[in-house]
Write an enzyme that holds these catalytic residues in place. Sequence first.
Site, mmCIF file in Angstrom:
data_model
loop_
_atom_site.group_PDB
_atom_site.id
_atom_site.type_symbol
_atom_site.label_atom_id
_atom_site.label_comp_id
_atom_site.label_asym_id
_atom_site.label_seq_id
_atom_site.Cartn_x
_atom_site.Cartn_y
_atom_site.Cartn_z
ATOM 1 N N THR A 32 0.820 -1.203 0.000
ATOM 2 C CA THR A 32 0.000 0.000 0.000
ATOM 3 C C THR A 32 0.860 1.262 0.000
ATOM 4 O O THR A 32 1.995 1.230 0.483
ATOM 5 C CB THR A 32 -0.894 -0.014 1.259
ATOM 6 O OG1 THR A 32 -1.455 1.271 1.453
ATOM 7 C CG2 THR A 32 -0.095 -0.342 2.516
ATOM 8 N N ASP A 33 0.287 2.354 -0.470
ATOM 9 C CA ASP A 33 0.999 3.640 -0.376
ATOM 10 C C ASP A 33 1.006 4.169 1.060
ATOM 11 O O ASP A 33 1.722 5.113 1.367
ATOM 12 C CB ASP A 33 0.358 4.681 -1.324
ATOM 13 C CG ASP A 33 -1.089 5.029 -0.976
ATOM 14 O OD1 ASP A 33 -1.699 4.330 -0.144
ATOM 15 O OD2 ASP A 33 -1.603 6.014 -1.542
ATOM 16 N N GLU A 34 0.206 3.538 1.948
ATOM 17 C CA GLU A 34 0.120 4.043 3.322
ATOM 18 C C GLU A 34 1.426 3.845 4.089
ATOM 19 O O GLU A 34 1.631 4.470 5.136
ATOM 20 C CB GLU A 34 -1.066 3.386 4.048
ATOM 21 C CG GLU A 34 -2.368 3.691 3.327
ATOM 22 C CD GLU A 34 -3.631 3.238 4.044
ATOM 23 O OE1 GLU A 34 -3.619 3.121 5.278
ATOM 24 O OE2 GLU A 34 -4.636 3.009 3.350
ATOM 25 N N TYR B 231 -1.931 -0.763 10.918
ATOM 26 C CA TYR B 231 -2.019 -1.436 9.608
ATOM 27 C C TYR B 231 -0.817 -1.091 8.749
ATOM 28 O O TYR B 231 -0.118 -1.978 8.241
ATOM 29 C CB TYR B 231 -3.317 -1.027 8.896
ATOM 30 C CG TYR B 231 -3.308 -1.335 7.407
ATOM 31 C CD1 TYR B 231 -3.307 -2.639 6.936
ATOM 32 C CD2 TYR B 231 -3.285 -0.291 6.461
ATOM 33 C CE1 TYR B 231 -3.289 -2.910 5.567
ATOM 34 C CE2 TYR B 231 -3.266 -0.561 5.098
ATOM 35 C CZ TYR B 231 -3.264 -1.872 4.660
ATOM 36 O OH TYR B 231 -3.235 -2.145 3.313
ATOM 37 N N LYS C 263 2.277 -3.429 7.240
ATOM 38 C CA LYS C 263 2.576 -3.567 5.810
ATOM 39 C C LYS C 263 4.009 -3.102 5.523
ATOM 40 O O LYS C 263 4.725 -3.710 4.710
ATOM 41 C CB LYS C 263 1.584 -2.768 4.961
ATOM 42 C CG LYS C 263 0.164 -3.304 4.947
ATOM 43 C CD LYS C 263 0.024 -4.696 4.340
ATOM 44 C CE LYS C 263 0.279 -4.723 2.848
ATOM 45 N NZ LYS C 263 -0.021 -6.076 2.283
HETATM 46 P P1 NAD Z 1 -9.321 -7.862 1.889
HETATM 47 O O1 NAD Z 1 -9.352 -7.598 3.366
HETATM 48 O O2 NAD Z 1 -10.530 -7.602 1.067
HETATM 49 O O3 NAD Z 1 -8.927 -9.396 1.625
HETATM 50 C C1 NAD Z 1 -7.890 -10.021 2.303
HETATM 51 C C2 NAD Z 1 -7.950 -11.518 1.978
HETATM 52 O O4 NAD Z 1 -6.843 -12.144 2.657
HETATM 53 C C3 NAD Z 1 -9.228 -12.187 2.482
HETATM 54 O O5 NAD Z 1 -9.743 -13.058 1.505
HETATM 55 C C4 NAD Z 1 -8.752 -12.977 3.707
HETATM 56 O O6 NAD Z 1 -9.505 -14.149 3.945
HETATM 57 C C5 NAD Z 1 -7.307 -13.295 3.336
HETATM 58 N N1 NAD Z 1 -6.470 -13.508 4.523
HETATM 59 C C6 NAD Z 1 -6.375 -12.717 5.619
HETATM 60 N N2 NAD Z 1 -5.522 -13.261 6.507
HETATM 61 C C7 NAD Z 1 -5.061 -14.418 5.950
HETATM 62 C C8 NAD Z 1 -4.148 -15.400 6.383
HETATM 63 N N3 NAD Z 1 -3.560 -15.342 7.582
HETATM 64 N N4 NAD Z 1 -3.884 -16.452 5.558
HETATM 65 C C9 NAD Z 1 -4.508 -16.530 4.348
HETATM 66 N N5 NAD Z 1 -5.388 -15.638 3.900
HETATM 67 C C10 NAD Z 1 -5.660 -14.583 4.697
HETATM 68 O O7 NAD Z 1 -8.073 -7.052 1.360
HETATM 69 P P2 NAD Z 1 -7.888 -6.270 -0.023
HETATM 70 O O8 NAD Z 1 -8.481 -4.919 0.110
HETATM 71 O O9 NAD Z 1 -8.284 -7.163 -1.134
HETATM 72 O O10 NAD Z 1 -6.303 -6.071 -0.039
HETATM 73 C C11 NAD Z 1 -5.451 -7.064 -0.606
HETATM 74 C C12 NAD Z 1 -4.006 -6.631 -0.470
HETATM 75 O O11 NAD Z 1 -3.824 -5.382 -1.134
HETATM 76 C C13 NAD Z 1 -3.553 -6.413 0.967
HETATM 77 O O12 NAD Z 1 -2.239 -6.901 1.083
HETATM 78 C C14 NAD Z 1 -3.614 -4.910 1.148
HETATM 79 O O13 NAD Z 1 -2.663 -4.494 2.108
HETATM 80 C C15 NAD Z 1 -3.259 -4.433 -0.246
HETATM 81 N N6 NAD Z 1 -3.800 -3.120 -0.621
HETATM 82 C C16 NAD Z 1 -5.141 -2.847 -0.458
HETATM 83 C C17 NAD Z 1 -5.621 -1.616 -0.872
HETATM 84 C C18 NAD Z 1 -7.098 -1.282 -0.756
HETATM 85 O O14 NAD Z 1 -7.487 -0.143 -1.041
HETATM 86 N N7 NAD Z 1 -7.965 -2.217 -0.384
HETATM 87 C C19 NAD Z 1 -4.764 -0.668 -1.435
HETATM 88 C C20 NAD Z 1 -3.403 -0.983 -1.585
HETATM 89 C C21 NAD Z 1 -2.947 -2.225 -1.174
HETATM 90 P P1 TYD Z 2 -10.840 3.627 4.385
HETATM 91 O O1 TYD Z 2 -11.781 3.159 3.328
HETATM 92 O O2 TYD Z 2 -10.922 2.984 5.736
HETATM 93 O O3 TYD Z 2 -9.376 3.518 3.766
HETATM 94 P P2 TYD Z 2 -7.934 4.033 4.366
HETATM 95 O O4 TYD Z 2 -8.095 4.347 5.796
HETATM 96 O O5 TYD Z 2 -7.061 2.843 4.134
HETATM 97 O O6 TYD Z 2 -7.565 5.220 3.523
HETATM 98 O O7 TYD Z 2 -11.051 5.183 4.592
HETATM 99 C C1 TYD Z 2 -10.893 6.096 3.526
HETATM 100 C C2 TYD Z 2 -11.024 7.493 4.085
HETATM 101 O O8 TYD Z 2 -12.376 7.680 4.542
HETATM 102 C C3 TYD Z 2 -10.146 7.752 5.309
HETATM 103 O O9 TYD Z 2 -9.692 9.100 5.258
HETATM 104 C C4 TYD Z 2 -11.082 7.552 6.482
HETATM 105 C C5 TYD Z 2 -12.414 8.006 5.931
HETATM 106 N N1 TYD Z 2 -13.630 7.336 6.480
HETATM 107 C C6 TYD Z 2 -14.710 8.113 6.919
HETATM 108 O O10 TYD Z 2 -14.673 9.354 6.910
HETATM 109 N N2 TYD Z 2 -15.822 7.462 7.397
HETATM 110 C C7 TYD Z 2 -15.900 6.092 7.452
HETATM 111 O O11 TYD Z 2 -16.936 5.556 7.918
HETATM 112 C C8 TYD Z 2 -14.791 5.315 6.969
HETATM 113 C C9 TYD Z 2 -14.829 3.811 7.006
HETATM 114 C C10 TYD Z 2 -13.672 5.983 6.490
#
Ligand code: NAD
Ligand code: TYD
Length: 356
Positions: A132-134, A157, A161
């Site tokens: 992630t960019d975070e 989180y 990461k």
């Molecule tokens: P998600 O929470 O939707 O899915 C995570 C998946 O991982 C689930 O299917 C869960 O069952 C599985 N999982 C969790 N713990 C596990 C374990 N111990 N063993 C095996 N499987 C396990 O997450 P996502 O949003 O699809 O994100 C996927 C990846 O991308 C993550 O690594 C996250 O850090 C990264 N990412 C997410 C975002 C975003 O905006 N969602 C952005 C940048 C990077």
């Molecule tokens: P989120 O979807 O949790 O992603 P991230 O924290 O990884 O960026 O949140 C996106 C943005 O929205 C973040 O600035 C927090 C804000 N947010 C709200 O204002 N209300 C909400 O109920 C949630 C879940 C997030």
Amino acid sequence: MKILVTGGAGFIGSAVIRHLIAAGDAVVNLDKLTYAATPEALEDAAESPRYAFAKVDICDGPAVRAVFAEHRPDAVMHLAAESHVDRSIDDAADFIQTNVVGTYRLLEVATAYWRALEGAAKDAFRFHHISTDEVFGALGAEGLFTEETPYRPNSPYSASKAASDHFVRAWHKTYGLPVVTSNCSNNYGLYQFPEKLIPLMIINALTEKPLPVYGKGENVRDWLHVEDHARALVAVLTRGRVGETYNVGGDSEMRNIDVVGMICDLVDALSPRGSGKGSRRDLITFVTDRPGHDLRYAVDAAKIARELDWRPQETFASGLEKTVAWYLDRRDWWQGILERRYQGERLGLSKSTKAG
Ligand code: NAD
Ligand code: TYD
């Protein structure tokens, strides 16, 4: 190519698997199926003879090793993670366990497997770590995250990461494992679990519930449609240079309050409220801010554009409209989640409230 995808039942992993299966690749989905998993997103892909599933925890070294031995993958795409910032604020334990310890276990197994490969299979093997960019922390009003930006994670989180990114880098430098890493901005799109901003707001707007905006809603995120991310990930896996990292972003910076306003307008247009009621914008409710809330994320995606010729195909307006329409259409999916797994309650305040 046969690709072992960890976390393939999640929001992004399932989009990647749909993409790989459609492109003719074989996939092994290794997933523990936590609360966040959405196997429904794989119903079509799972019918392919090129799809296999293993319900395994990445922290379970012997079980992961058995999956490698049985399926003999050509590459790994590692997405399994605990992914929600607010949950990490309430309790970081699962984040450290899966994101840090789990990534370490996977690296150990993948390295032993890769070492035993020979010739072209060994040369071609890749371990793609999805991050992630975070990890870069928060930006002020100006500037963008580049691949050279120092790591400054602020939430449990992002700290977990960041730790995993460092272990992946170390396994490349120390043991020679052929790794590529990508750091992506906030994703949105179909099958996103309703704890995240965009699906939560769509569902609350549809069901006439308050729309909880943290603080003043001035925090900025750089939104990328999940299908664009899936395309970027395949480009990084197949054409990225070993040992390099690639930032992925949507070039779509938006303040949260503006995102929520757009969602209200789209929901009003697609599912009118009935006479006498005005815009769903009147559901917007400003609530206590998230502790340690990062002000702004924005990604410079010039490197992946230049080296791998990847650019997002979706604008935020077009992607959000499709997403709202999808959630309207798939009430069955999210109503099942609301009934059994998550009712939209506020997360990420409990420990800070207790401490205060
Ligand atoms: P998600 O929470 O939707 O899915 C995570 C998946 O991982 C689930 O299917 C869960 O069952 C599985 N999982 C969790 N713990 C596990 C374990 N111990 N063993 C095996 N499987 C396990 O997450 P996502 O949003 O699809 O994100 C996927 C990846 O991308 C993550 O690594 C996250 O850090 C990264 N990412 C997410 C975002 C975003 O905006 N969602 C952005 C940048 C990077
Ligand atoms: P989120 O979807 O949790 O992603 P991230 O924290 O990884 O960026 O949140 C996106 C943005 O929205 C973040 O600035 C927090 C804000 N947010 C709200 O204002 N209300 C909400 O109920 C949630 C879940 C997030």
